[in-house]
Write a protein that holds these residues in place. Structure first.
Motif, mmCIF file in Angstrom:
data_model
loop_
_atom_site.group_PDB
_atom_site.id
_atom_site.type_symbol
_atom_site.label_atom_id
_atom_site.label_comp_id
_atom_site.label_asym_id
_atom_site.label_seq_id
_atom_site.Cartn_x
_atom_site.Cartn_y
_atom_site.Cartn_z
ATOM 1 N N LEU A 65 0.956 -1.122 -0.424
ATOM 2 C CA LEU A 65 -0.388 0.214 0.222
ATOM 3 C C LEU A 65 1.032 1.086 0.399
ATOM 4 C CD1 LEU A 65 -2.742 -1.105 2.525
ATOM 5 C CD2 LEU A 65 -2.751 -0.860 -0.139
ATOM 6 N N LEU A 66 1.255 2.149 -0.915
ATOM 7 C CA LEU A 66 1.058 3.332 -0.700
ATOM 8 C C LEU A 66 0.640 4.229 -0.804
ATOM 9 C CD1 LEU A 66 4.202 4.496 -2.009
ATOM 10 C CD2 LEU A 66 2.977 4.550 -3.562
ATOM 11 N N LEU A 67 0.918 5.393 0.406
ATOM 12 C CA LEU A 67 0.148 6.472 0.696
ATOM 13 C C LEU A 67 0.839 7.124 0.209
ATOM 14 C CD1 LEU A 67 -2.502 7.006 2.861
ATOM 15 C CD2 LEU A 67 -0.531 7.018 4.343
ATOM 16 N N ARG A 68 0.175 8.464 0.062
ATOM 17 C CA ARG A 68 0.495 9.805 -0.708
ATOM 18 C C ARG A 68 -0.550 10.678 0.390
ATOM 19 N NH1 ARG A 68 -0.381 13.451 -4.378
ATOM 20 N NH2 ARG A 68 2.367 14.830 -4.638
ATOM 21 N N LEU A 104 4.433 -6.293 6.890
ATOM 22 C CA LEU A 104 5.644 -6.322 7.654
ATOM 23 C C LEU A 104 6.437 -5.369 8.694
ATOM 24 C CD1 LEU A 104 6.025 -8.296 3.869
ATOM 25 C CD2 LEU A 104 5.643 -9.759 6.481
ATOM 26 N N TYR A 105 7.575 -5.615 8.802
ATOM 27 C CA TYR A 105 8.158 -4.718 9.247
ATOM 28 C C TYR A 105 7.621 -4.316 11.082
ATOM 29 C CZ TYR A 105 10.207 -4.724 4.902
ATOM 30 O OH TYR A 105 10.495 -5.568 2.923
ATOM 31 N N ASN A 106 7.941 -3.492 11.203
ATOM 32 C CA ASN A 106 7.356 -3.058 12.245
ATOM 33 C C ASN A 106 6.780 -1.926 11.946
ATOM 34 O OD1 ASN A 106 8.573 -4.459 13.923
ATOM 35 N ND2 ASN A 106 10.724 -3.072 13.721
ATOM 36 N N GLY A 107 6.607 -1.136 11.478
ATOM 37 C CA GLY A 107 5.353 -0.110 11.008
ATOM 38 C C GLY A 107 5.649 0.025 9.682
ATOM 39 N N PRO A 108 4.981 1.335 9.325
ATOM 40 C CA PRO A 108 5.262 1.709 7.849
ATOM 41 C C PRO A 108 6.075 2.410 7.319
ATOM 42 C CG PRO A 108 3.317 2.604 9.085
ATOM 43 C CD PRO A 108 4.274 2.242 10.361
ATOM 44 N N ILE A 109 6.658 2.759 6.602
ATOM 45 C CA ILE A 109 8.054 2.605 5.447
ATOM 46 C C ILE A 109 7.840 4.160 5.345
ATOM 47 C CG2 ILE A 109 9.808 2.464 4.117
ATOM 48 C CD1 ILE A 109 8.511 -0.892 4.457
ATOM 49 N N ASP A 110 8.903 4.787 6.025
ATOM 50 C CA ASP A 110 8.726 6.656 5.908
ATOM 51 C C ASP A 110 9.158 6.448 3.849
ATOM 52 O OD1 ASP A 110 9.365 8.826 4.742
ATOM 53 O OD2 ASP A 110 9.513 9.627 7.470
ATOM 54 N N LEU A 111 8.966 7.164 3.307
ATOM 55 C CA LEU A 111 10.138 7.495 2.109
ATOM 56 C C LEU A 111 10.332 9.113 1.623
ATOM 57 C CD1 LEU A 111 6.882 4.935 -0.074
ATOM 58 C CD2 LEU A 111 9.509 4.983 0.796
ATOM 59 N N PHE A 121 4.433 6.963 2.974
ATOM 60 C CA PHE A 121 4.302 6.420 3.236
ATOM 61 C C PHE A 121 4.336 4.620 2.045
ATOM 62 C CE2 PHE A 121 4.944 8.603 6.095
ATOM 63 C CZ PHE A 121 6.008 8.926 7.229
ATOM 64 N N SER A 122 5.159 4.212 2.555
ATOM 65 C CA SER A 122 4.384 1.991 2.235
ATOM 66 C C SER A 122 4.383 1.748 3.229
ATOM 67 C CB SER A 122 5.946 1.547 1.380
ATOM 68 O OG SER A 122 5.582 0.888 0.870
ATOM 69 N N ILE A 123 3.031 0.527 3.434
ATOM 70 C CA ILE A 123 3.018 -0.010 4.219
ATOM 71 C C ILE A 123 2.712 -2.033 3.462
ATOM 72 C CG2 ILE A 123 1.573 -2.133 5.600
ATOM 73 C CD1 ILE A 123 0.079 0.907 5.820
ATOM 74 N N GLU A 124 4.283 -2.756 4.088
ATOM 75 C CA GLU A 124 4.154 -3.946 3.458
ATOM 76 C C GLU A 124 3.356 -4.996 3.875
ATOM 77 O OE1 GLU A 124 5.718 -4.040 0.190
ATOM 78 O OE2 GLU A 124 6.744 -1.607 0.403
#
Length: 134
Positions: A65-68, A104-111, A121-124
């Protein structure tokens, strides 16, 4: 063999639970929107397939999921964390598919911010699903 669930069905379901998002896409991001989510059914390799060996009746679909979300970092980070918490370890039905999500991971990935200074932000996640249990 379990029929693959479509990205459209996943997007349509997510729209019903993430109601703050006005614009949804599949496979590409609408760069003209300040608040948008794109759903990508990706080809990411499953990290540790041994943990899924007991789930032979399920299929696993890696999703991004790519959040803008706005030009305000705090609002973007807050929304990404809210969505992550909402989805992580959730279970639901889409039509007659029994679905569960493993974020996955411990939270969203800051892009960071894009060229328009809108934060992304990306949510895998892995979507585990099985048909015919409703």
């Amino acid at each position: 063999m379990i029929k693959r669930i479509s990205a459209v069905k996943i997007k349509d379901y997510l729209k019903t639970i993430i109601t703050e998002c006005p614009k949804w896409n599949i496979g590409q991001m609408d760069e003209n929107q300040e608040k948008a989510i794109a759903v990508y059914a990706n080809r990411r390799q499953l990290e540790d397939s041994s943990k899924y060996k007991n789930l032979k009746s399920y299929r696993i679909l890696p999703i991004t999921l790519l959040l803008r979300w706005t030009k305000n970092y705090n609002k973007a980070e807050t929304e990404a964390n809210k969505i992550y918490e909402l989805l992580d370890c959730s279970s639901f039905f889409i039509d007659d598919y029994n679905c569960s999500i493993e974020c996955l991971y411990n939270g969203p990935i800051d892009l960071g911010a894009d060229e328009n200074n809108v934060y992304k932000f990306s949510i895998e996640l892995n979507l585990l699903y099985r048909k015919g249990e409703k």
